[in-house]
Design an enzyme around this catalytic site. Sequence first.
Site, short mmCIF file in Angstrom:
data_model
loop_
_atom_site.label_atom_id
_atom_site.label_comp_id
_atom_site.label_asym_id
_atom_site.label_seq_id
_atom_site.Cartn_x
_atom_site.Cartn_y
_atom_site.Cartn_z
N ASP A 146 0.71 -1.48 0.00
CA ASP A 146 -0.05 -0.11 0.06
C ASP A 146 0.95 1.34 0.04
O ASP A 146 1.94 1.10 0.31
CB ASP A 146 -0.99 0.05 1.31
N ASP A 148 1.39 4.36 2.33
CA ASP A 148 0.84 4.66 3.72
C ASP A 148 1.14 6.12 3.73
O ASP A 148 2.16 6.67 3.88
CB ASP A 148 1.63 3.94 4.61
#
Length: 224
Positions: A146, A148
């Site tokens: 991901d 972040d």
Amino acid sequence: MNLHFRPDERRRHHLVRLSRVSWRTMLVARHELAADPLVARWTDHGRPLVVRRVAHGDAPGLPLGLPLPPSAGKRRLSFVVQPADVMSVDLPPTLRTVGRTAPCAWWPTFDLLESLADRYRIELRVCGSLAWSALTGLDYLTDRSDLDLLLYVNGGTDLGGVTASLAAMELAAPMRFDGELIREDGAAVSWREFHGGAPSVLLKTLGGISMIEPGRFAAGDLPS
């Protein structure tokens, strides 16, 4: 928005560098870590640790975390240090600073995120795999990583607008957005939870976690 903090201030996600002597002394009591070359020589390369929440059973001091890369099992190590052990404290890196560490396919999304930060006058920084890859030179990123985000907001920020824009942007992005809205007092909530419309969201502070209504978080309140 210019993000500043006092030299003696410690907040979640701040990056802390320790002296080699302090690090080696601390590892004397952690034999299994002292025997791990990656961990044992962590500070030799100027690599940081990160301020984390206080955990049950922590000794008095500054709680720090060390997330290891996938090649080392993605272990998350915990430590508690004393102020005298700290050489420096830095803010998390900016997206602009670590951007070139990311896959090329991510770069157009970074430009859009920078525009979002300018539009809402928020400070945009990063943590997680991308940040640690850039900070350490080690390979933390995977095909499933991901992005972040740390979105430092203020009392006048349109949190609904920020999170709605993020949700719309994510639909066309090549990666998933994770991360937090962080107030000026350091209290934080997941941007996704805030956007989701739940009656309460998880509030994170250095001292622990609790639940709070989204409106109260936006107003700068803390749980009673």
